[in-house]
Every structure is written in C-alpha cells, then in structure tokens.
Design a protein around this motif. Sequence first.
Motif, short mmCIF file in Angstrom:
data_model
loop_
_atom_site.label_atom_id
_atom_site.label_comp_id
_atom_site.label_asym_id
_atom_site.label_seq_id
_atom_site.Cartn_x
_atom_site.Cartn_y
_atom_site.Cartn_z
N THR A 193 0.81 -1.22 0.00
CA THR A 193 0.00 0.00 0.00
C THR A 193 0.84 1.26 0.00
N GLY A 203 3.18 5.05 3.53
CA GLY A 203 2.22 5.77 4.36
C GLY A 203 1.73 4.98 5.56
N GLN A 221 6.16 4.11 -13.07
CA GLN A 221 5.53 5.43 -13.01
C GLN A 221 4.10 5.34 -13.51
N ILE A 233 -2.81 4.59 -11.86
CA ILE A 233 -2.41 6.00 -11.89
C ILE A 233 -3.04 6.63 -13.14
N PRO A 234 -3.86 7.66 -12.94
CA PRO A 234 -4.56 8.20 -14.11
C PRO A 234 -3.61 8.80 -15.15
N PRO A 289 -13.27 19.56 -2.38
CA PRO A 289 -12.18 18.58 -2.27
C PRO A 289 -10.80 19.21 -2.35
N PHE A 290 -10.64 20.23 -3.20
CA PHE A 290 -9.32 20.84 -3.32
C PHE A 290 -9.05 21.87 -2.24
N PHE A 313 -14.92 15.08 2.33
CA PHE A 313 -13.97 16.20 2.36
C PHE A 313 -14.39 17.27 3.37
N ILE A 319 -1.98 17.82 -8.03
CA ILE A 319 -1.79 17.25 -6.70
C ILE A 319 -3.16 16.76 -6.24
N PRO A 320 -3.27 15.49 -5.91
CA PRO A 320 -4.61 14.97 -5.60
C PRO A 320 -5.20 15.58 -4.33
N PRO A 321 -6.54 15.63 -4.26
CA PRO A 321 -7.16 16.17 -3.05
C PRO A 321 -7.01 15.19 -1.89
N TRP A 346 3.18 9.35 -0.01
CA TRP A 346 3.11 8.25 0.95
C TRP A 346 2.24 7.11 0.46
N PHE A 347 1.25 7.48 -0.36
CA PHE A 347 0.37 6.47 -0.97
C PHE A 347 0.20 6.82 -2.45
N ASP A 348 -0.45 5.91 -3.17
CA ASP A 348 -0.80 6.25 -4.54
C ASP A 348 -1.85 7.35 -4.52
N PRO A 349 -1.83 8.20 -5.53
CA PRO A 349 -2.81 9.30 -5.54
C PRO A 349 -4.22 8.78 -5.85
N TRP A 379 -8.06 10.27 -6.91
CA TRP A 379 -9.03 11.31 -7.20
C TRP A 379 -10.41 10.70 -7.07
N ALA A 406 0.69 12.49 -13.21
CA ALA A 406 0.31 12.07 -11.86
C ALA A 406 1.45 11.23 -11.30
N ARG A 407 1.79 11.52 -10.06
CA ARG A 407 2.92 10.82 -9.45
C ARG A 407 2.44 9.58 -8.72
N PRO A 408 3.14 8.45 -8.92
CA PRO A 408 2.78 7.27 -8.14
C PRO A 408 3.31 7.42 -6.73
N ARG A 409 2.96 6.51 -5.88
CA ARG A 409 3.51 6.55 -4.53
C ARG A 409 5.02 6.32 -4.59
#
Lengths: 411, 681, 257
Positions: A43, A46, B37, B42-43, B573-574, B647, C35-37, C126-129, C131, C145-148
């Motif tokens: 995971t 984190g 990556q 990951i979107p 949310p943001f 949120f 940057i994810p919420p 710290w974790f995967d993003p 949304w 988008a950055r992975p963890r």
Amino acid sequence: MSEREFWPEGVERCDLGKFLAWLGFISIFLVWGAYGAYKVLGTGIGVTALDNYFGFGLWITFDLAVIALGAGAFFSGFLRYIMRIDELKNIINLAVIVGFLCYSGAMLILVLDIGQPLRAWFGYWHPNVHSMLTEVIFCITCYCTVLIIEYVPLILENRQIAKNRFCHHLAHNFHVYMPLFAGIGTFLSTFHQGSLGGMYGVLFGRPFVFREGFFIWPWTFFLFVASAIASGPAFTMLCATFMETITGRKLVSYETKKLMGKIAGLLLCFYMFFKILDTYAWAKGILPGMGLTFDQMYNSAAGYGKTWLWVELFWCGVIPAIMLVTPAVRNRPALLYTAAILDCVGIVINRFVFTVQALAIPVMPFDQWFSYAPNWAEWSTSLMIIAYGFLVMSLSYRYLPIFPQERALNR
Amino acid sequence: MGLDRRSFISLVAGGVVGSLATPVVWKTLDDVSIWSQNWPWIPRLKYGEETLLPSLCKLGTDAYGVQVKLVAGHPVAAYGNPEHPLSRGGICPLGAASVQLLYSPSRVRSPKKRVGNSFEDISWEEAEALLAEQLKSAGKDVALVSGDDTGTAAEVLAGLVAALGSQQAYFMPSEGAAAAAALKLLGGDGLVGYDLEGADYVLLLGADALGAWGTTLRNAKAFADGRERAVRVVYVGPAMTATAAVADAWIPCTPGTEGVVAMGLANMILERRSPSKVAGLAEFRKQAAGFTPDAVATRSGVAAETLLGLAKELLAAGKPLVVPGTTAAQGLAVSDAAAALAVNVLLDRINMPGGVMVLPWGPKVVAAAPDKKAMMGRDVVGYLAAVAAGNAPAPKVLLVHAANPAYALPDLKTAQTALDKAGFVVSFSSFMDETAAQADLILPDSLTYERYDDAYTPYGSGQANYTMAAPILKQPLFATKAAADVALGVASKLGADLGFASFEDVLKAKAEALGLDFEAAATGSVWLGTEFAVQQLDLAKVQAPASAATAADLTLVPVANLKIGSPKVATPPFGTNAISPRELQGKDMVVAMNAATASKLGVRAGDAVTLSGAGGECRARVRIFEGVVDGAVMAPLGLGHTAWDAFSRGKGANVFQILGTQADVAGFTRFATAPVGVRKA
Amino acid sequence: MQHMEFKVKWGMVIDLDKCTGCGACSIACRAENNIPPMQDASNKLRTTDWMNIYELSNGKKFPDLEIAYLPRPCMQCGKPSCSTVCPVVATTKDEEGGIVSQVYPRCIGCRYCMAACPYHARYFNWFDPIWPEGMEKTLTPYVSARPRGVVEKCTFCHHRFNAAKEQARMSGADPLDLPEDAYIPACAEVCPTGAIVFGNLKNPEHRVAKLAASKYAFRLLARLGTDPQVYYYSKRDWVRQLGDNYLQKELKGGEHV
C-alpha cells in the motif's frame, strides 16, 4: 542419517524438538514482520509513522546502528588478516556472520524504506557522483557481496557439505584468499561507514548535523568510521557472550573477549576525544555562524532534550572508554560486558540523534518542533530483521563450525 | 540428438550471458522507471486543444469573473479573469477549487424523491410532475429561500412563487441587504457600494474586506493598488482577521461595537467640522452627543485618544471612506451600517469619488417577480423564527435555491424547526447539502459552468456591473437542470406563465434591458453602470446603535473564511489542505482567545471545550491567540457539516448552531456576534 | 556539485505586507500541478502543499500582536541542498532559468533530499494518488500524476516556462529573453493582492529584480548558503528578522537585517 550428523564435530547441541520450538518462536516475529512488509510494499510507506518532516526514522536509525555495530566484521578481519593479530581467529567467524547479518538486514530494510524499491539499482545506473548516498549504495552493496563471499566458506565447512570434495576445496581456496577479501572489505567498509557520516555532515540546511571537514569529507565522515570500529568489536564480543548465555556452552575464551574489549576501548578513547572536540567546535563555531545557539538544538518537551547528548557522550562514551582501557575492569566479566553494552548504546544514540533529532529541529525561525514515534509497521519489520538474524545465527551455530575453541573450552 | 545435463546447463548459461550482451535486458531494466511510473491505477493525462472561456464564480458571497481552462473540451482549471472588474486576475480559494468541484462526490447526480428515510432516484419528468403537483395543492402557501442575491435565477423563482400568489420570497442574510436597509433608513434608495479604488483613506469598521466580505477579490486589488499610492487602511474589529493582518493598523474593539465607534467618530467630527447641506443634522447631533470619547471607550474598548486619532485622520484625508461590516460577512446590524453611513455623510462622501456609491437596483425582466428591493428588505431569519414559533403559517411547499438554510442560518435550531414545519421542502441544490439531505424533493441545479448564469452588482461594488456566463460545458455532467429552467417549465404547467420559455431567454431580456448585446455578454463582456442615484439623506433617522450582546461576559466572533467554505458550499475537495491547524485540528474546530481570556476561563492551549450559545452547544479546542480582544472567542465559520462528503463532513463544529440572534431596527436581525459560554469538555 | 551561473534566473518576490493568507495560490497550484485532493488534511506533516502558507507572529501580547502570512514555494536555491545529495540525479539545477528540476520516473524515494531541505519544500507520496471518481478528468495535461514512493515539489510551474519559450520561438523572439508577463506560475497569476511577483531576477527591467534589490527584501535562511531565488519583502522589521536565525547580539547590532 540423523540430524546429529550435521553438527560440527565433537560438539553438543540441544535436541531437535527444542531447536524447532526455538525456530518457531523466532518465526512469530518473522511472520509479523512479513505482514508489515507486505503492507508497506503493497500500500505504500504511508502505513508507517514517517512523514514529510521525518523522512528518516526508525528504519534509517536501525540501518545505521546495525551497520556501525556490524563493523566488527571488517575491523576484526582487518586486524586478523592484515595486522595478523592471531588471537582473533577465535572470533573472526562470528564477526563475519554478525557483519553479514547486519548488512543484509540493513539492505532488506532499505528495500522497504525507499519508495520505489524496483528502482533501487538506479544508484548504479544513474549515479550522482556528488552524493554521499551514491557512495554508500556502491560500498554497501559491494561490501555485502564481500561478506557473502566470506560467509560461504563457513557454510561449506559443514560436516556433510565438506564431504563433497569440490566444496571442501572451494572452502579451502576461499580461506587462502581471505586476506584479499578482508582487504577489500576494509577499504569498502571504511568508506561507506564514513560516507554514512558524510551524508549527514554535508547537510548544510541542517545545523544539527552539518560539519566542516577535510577535503571533500565533513568531520562526521571520520567520526562515523571511528565510532563504528569502536563499537563493532564490542558488539561482536557481546554477541558471543549472548550466545553462550543462551546455549549454556563456552564458545570464545575470555582472553579473546578481553582482547576485543581492549580494541574497542582504545578505539573508543580515540573516537571520544575527537567527538568531544567536534561537539565543542560545532557548538561554538558552526552554530553561531548560522545564527543559532546550542540551546536551540534541544527541546526536552518534544523528546529531544540535552539528556540524549549527555547520555551519549558521557555515560555511553567517556565512561565505557575509560572502563574498557582499564585492565582491572576488563578482567571482571560483568564490568567488561557492561562497558561493551554502554559503548554500543552510545553509538546507537548517536545514530538516532543524527537521524531523527536532526530533522525535528525547526530551522526556519517560525517553524516548530515536531516529534516522531515509530509505529507498528516500522517496529514489526525491524524486529523481523532481528529475528532473521537470530534465525541465521541459530542455524549457523547448530550446523557450522564457527567457534574453533568450542571443543576445547567445553571439554 | 538428446540433450544431456551438461549441454542443458551450457545452453542456459550461454543464453543468460548472451542475452546480457544484447540491449534487451538493459532496456527492459531501464524501462522500470517508466512502468513503475505508470501503474494501471495511476490516471493518464489527456491532451488536446486548450481554450480559455470566461465564466462566473458565485460560490462565495460575492460573484466575480473567472476564466476556465478547457483541454479538449474538458475543464481542468479556473483562473481569475484579468478582464473582469471584480476579479482583475485574482481568484478566491473556492474559485480556485471550482473546476474539481464539478466532480465533487457530494454532487446530486439526478433528481431524488424522499422515500421514508432515504432518497430514490427519479426521472426529470417525474420530478417536475411531482413539483407541479405539490405546488398545485399548496395553492399560495408557497415560500422561497434563495441564496443567489445577484443572479436572475432567483428572480425567475421568485416570479414563480409570486405568480402562485405568495409574497414569501426571501434571500439568505447578506450584508448588502443590511447596508441597503441602512440607506433606506436614511431616506436613500439603492444598492450600497464603496469606491475603494478612489479612496485615499479607508476605515474598515469590522468589514473583513480581504477575508470574505463584499467583493473580496476586487477589495484585494484595490488594497494592493492603494499600497502603491500610500492609501492608509485601518481596521477596527474584535479580531486579527486577514484584513487586520495586512492593514496599516488594527484597532481592537469589543465585539459588536463598531457602530458605537462610528457614532463616537461622528461626534468628534461634528465637534470639529459642521457640514452644510446635511438634513437632520440637529437631531443627529443630539444622538451623537451621547457618544462621548469616554463613553465610547467604555463600551468599545477603543481608547479616547485612539478614537480622536481616527477622527483626525478622517478629517485630514482627502477622500476618506468608512466601510461597515462584520467578520462573519453577514449579520451586520442595520443600525451599525447606518452609523457608518452617517459618518460618510458628515464627511460628504456619498456618491463622491472614493466614497460610498449608491447604485441602481438593476432591471427586472420577469414581470411577476417581486422587486429585488422588496425581497432584500425582508428578513429570512425573522420569517423562519415566526414560522417556528407558529406566528406565521408554515409554507406547504418551501423552495430552497442556491442556499443551505439547514446549515447556514443563525439560531439554527429555530430555522430547523421552521424547515421541519414546512409541508414539502424542495431543494434545488447541486450538492447533497444539509438542506437537500432533509428535503422531500431534490431537483439538482446545474453548476454555473454547466448552464447560463449571471450576476448583477455584488455587494460592495463601486459601480453597478453585470456579468453573464454562458455554459462552458456543452451539457451538464450529470442529470442536472438549471433551477430557473425548471421553474419556468413548472410555471407554464401550472398555468402561471412567466413569459419566458427558457432561462436563456430571460437573460436575453435582461441584456436588452441593460442595453447590452447578448452575444457579447455571453462571451464575457461586462456591463458597467455609470449612474449613481442622487440621494437626499436625512440623518435624523439614524438610530443610536446598541452594542451587540451587551450583557455578555464572553462573546462569540465568527469569522467567515473562504478557505473553509461559504454559506453556499462546504469545503471543496481541493480546499481541505488550505485549512490550517489554526482552524481545525483532527476533527476538532479550533477557537481562539487571548491568554487573559483563557486564564479567566481556566482553559489552556489545546484544551477541549464545549461552547454553548442560543440553541445549542458544540465542541472545540482552544488556541491561545493574542489577536483577539479580551472577552471574545474567535471561531471559524464553515465547519461542522453533517451532509456533503468526506472532504467536509464531520470536521469541526457548525458555529451557526450556537450563534444567537438579536432583534435589530427595520425588522432585521443582527447576529454577527453573540454571547457564548465556554467550559472544559 | 558545481555551482552553475545562469543568464536567466527566475525568481519570486513575495510581499508579506500584502499576503492575507487566503490560500488561493496553494489551491491553484494544486489544480495546475495535479496534486490529488486529500479527504483528511489535518496532519500537516503528511499533506502535499507545494505552496505552503505559514503564519508568522511578532510574539507580542494583545493588543500588540502582529501577524504575517508567509507562502513558501520551493526556493529554487542557487546552491540547492537537495539536488547535490540525490543519489540518482533525479533532481538537478542545470537548466537555463535556474529552476530546480524533479524527475519523477527517476526518483527512488530515498527522501534524502527532504532531509536536506531546511524549507520543507519537498513532499513525499506516501500512498498512490486518489481522485474521487470522475475528478481525474480535471487533470491538467502539464504534470504527470505521481505514483507513490516518489518525492515532488514546486517547479515554478516549469511547464509554463516551456510553453513561453515555445511561444517565443514560434514568434521569432528570443526564448531566453522573455518579457515579464510571458511566464508566470499559477500562484503568482491568481494571487488576489498581487503579493507574488515573478520574473527574471537578472533582468533589471523586471519588477522582481527591483523589489529583490530593496532594503526590505530578504531571503529565508540565506546565511545557510542556499542562495534562494525566492525573495520576501516586508517593511516590518520583525518579519524580516524571522526570515533567518540571528543571535541576540546580532539583532541588537541589527547589521544582518
């Protein structure tokens, strides 16, 4: 063929059931740690208590501590094979195994600790020659290989394996070339112990650890080497004593232990002399130059009070140094072991404050102190590595002739 | 030929060594960097033509122009609109998060009908039929609460309610309404505006102009420009707000005594300068005479010499401007607003460059609708209190539009009671807000980016302005519909034709009424009014303001904060990251008081406390902050949502729960501050 | 690592006497840079805020308290403490303009750079993003988008720099001599009070260059030798004093502030 046939010649070991029960007990920690590792790898980091302020925590402290304590391997090897202190042959095998466990354990922890373990080898592929960490990655992996090479002949000396002619000759040849490996190991190990210290010393954004130095190396480079060789032999000796306590058998002569204690003591004196000088110069020179005071580096409310410093430098530094160089103290086992323990604890504290306290201190004047306490994910995996050490050590003790004096001492 | 062991091993070993010599292995290894990556979860980014379209942000209490960036037709980010007079390129925290809010988990994605304790998704046909049926059976027992006091959509909905024979159309509380009421009290007529750009000295009496008050972004630009011209900005108020932090001076006063300070200033000004041509001056002079420096100092905590300094600065300034307001950006006492207005009158600052500008109400195009002036003159808090108390009949159908009265009204328990008494509550909310969550029917409105919207002269504007926004998305993301279109449809179904087939047509008429080209308006052209109604103000009508909550030992000072949300929307949310530990710690709201107050209350930093006020209690943690006057507790507005999404839900407490009200002049209610009790939890 | 000098040095001057701490810059940055919420952002040691806002106080009692808000992007240090320590060259300062890069696919996540940066400008995934469903459609095409497991930080909206250079090339202008408004990061663009000014510190015509030369300008922890390209500006003495660490006697002498 009975299991007894695998034991080293002429020694006694506990019965298999008891041994398996012991391994079962160790496995509890291995399983818990494996679960922690699964969560971390599955995971993300984190799940630990690490955060953006404390990017380094228990894991890095653990790594640095075991690498320092594992220095007994290279330094004993250096003294045994290069300096020809023959007495050390009685403990060199143990030193090698302890070293191997410390380094391989540290590397296992690093696999968890870096965010992208799949890219762990990028240090080789895209090295940054300016980074102390690159040097550490190079040296640690190379030295771990050396330790494997040093450990393999011990395995080959198992009574049954040695019956194979090839294995027997291989082991013999390894032994012949051991001074070469000891030399390589000494070189690599000195460098990376130093680079680990250098990693901190170059952090000019962290007043707690930043140091000036010599050529490209900050003083911490040399202090880390010195502290590692001052604690490594003590730790190896403690390991032997600990194994004796558990197994109830004499494994290493007290003379050898005293020698290890003496080596550690002399080195600790050397280290403490410079460490105290360094601390003074830091407090009086570097800190004021950055606009900071010694007092600002400590905060007992956050858990990073000056107590750590006094315990590290005095109770676990000066005191064991004096004890270990005093023959009367060395002659009394209880005092010798106490001094050795203090020595090791001091070095662990040193690695802890360099890793954690350095990050806890607010450098921006409007920032604040924060505290860090590891959580189960970090404890479980760290304990797993310790359990792994116990496992390998138990198997090695039971099946490999690592203590040349054992037969004589238990006659 | 058989394969023996030796040759097998040779083959494998040779294969391994051989393949190492090819680039395959090394390339694959290096590719780790790429595929580690790009995990499937990951979107991926979408590329395409980039366009910038103008629109409006009405998520806060003001309304200003934004630019939305679209990539291949998808909105991705909102920026300020440099061309818009109320934005000038700036954006507020809600606007900055507005594009992502389109996909908020709390969006209501289709009409919903209450079935027992839950909702059932229904079709728009069914929903509109149900609305028609309910309205039909309600007859004229219909009421409207709208939070959109700048848009024409409210006019359409109010038109529907009026066409059905009801006068019960209300706006949510606003400072604009209180200011207009104050102007009316003095015999004036119009929307109150402030020419901040033209002033050379600005005295903010409570108005957190750079926080969440009025035309916040325009205020910010005017403030920044003013800095270059050495315009002095002085903030008088009970707490160190965003405005106080950057103002040239912060003058702390006891909560709710800004009106008293205004009267004290008036008294001092009159002692030094006797203005000509001011009607009712003699009566006003008598009123003001009671506000001696010492009396003001006692009541407001502003020292006599400080007050004198302010009066002198006002008199010395070429174009001084006094702006009344509150930290909550609502609940302003009409009497306080009138007192500030009086000071401006004494300084001859009405309809003068850099002064208070009286702006026209703006055209009405839905004939059946009540005048905006009339609607703004009604007090929703008082109405709901009357309904709750049984002094007014509960509406059989209550329409709630662009508002969240179940969350954002003072004396919330009373408002809740009134909502419970209403026969059938219809929420037009785009989000599952607290009101929607307890409604009988939800007819989700499209968000501004998905439909037509407009704004006429948000409160505080220095000149009249009108902005229209055409939908920037070809169609709504979900099964939502513009509330005004729903109202037009249902009106014609009920035989109460409002004269328009669609909201777009209404806006065309509006553009025409303003003399504006519809196409130009829909593509971002802003109409600016240049007329300022001549005013005959009579100071005789000014009523001496009372201090709010005079009897209280401890006063609650709620501070609106756009980072956290607005009366209309919860934290988007943001927005969660922007909320600081000074406002929220874990799940606890943080309230601030100074060390003296804390020690009097026997609480320390970090203590969990229970705040008690009219109608209820809530939990908070104490922060010691020296930017709060003695005897005041500063609390952030906008937390403590019970509906919405993860949120915002369950974070902190809703200050409205403990915010009591106080009767004010002209049938209004003041609630910007209220008595509060604090005890350790 | 060798210190490089650049012809163009992008920099910021943030006027702390104008910043109201509204947070718009930080949110605009979030949207611009994907940057994810975060549902729970209360643990500020775990949140990712490239533009983080600190509250400064003069530490005095009521009514003498004064506060200031300090937005903190990456300082894009002239002598970065972070890039030199990276073992895998995932962060460098070697491009004209002086922006410290961050290469996500290269980063191994050792976090050594975070330990090195005294400004806390670096953030770890710290974790995967995540949304919320559908919100990934609002991702901008600028920043992947950055992975963890990788570190990220403010890049002065480097993609906008690239776009501005491209634009200049297309129109035949010199991409190394961009006009003041051609390239502005999202935070500076949306700041309501215009507290964030951006431009080329080496171009005396640019406002940043003028402001940075003011006696009211200062940099965070400048005496550590990081040579930041972000300047702050305040006419309040106590604010400037909080920009760096000073010994009591230095403050009395006042020579450093």
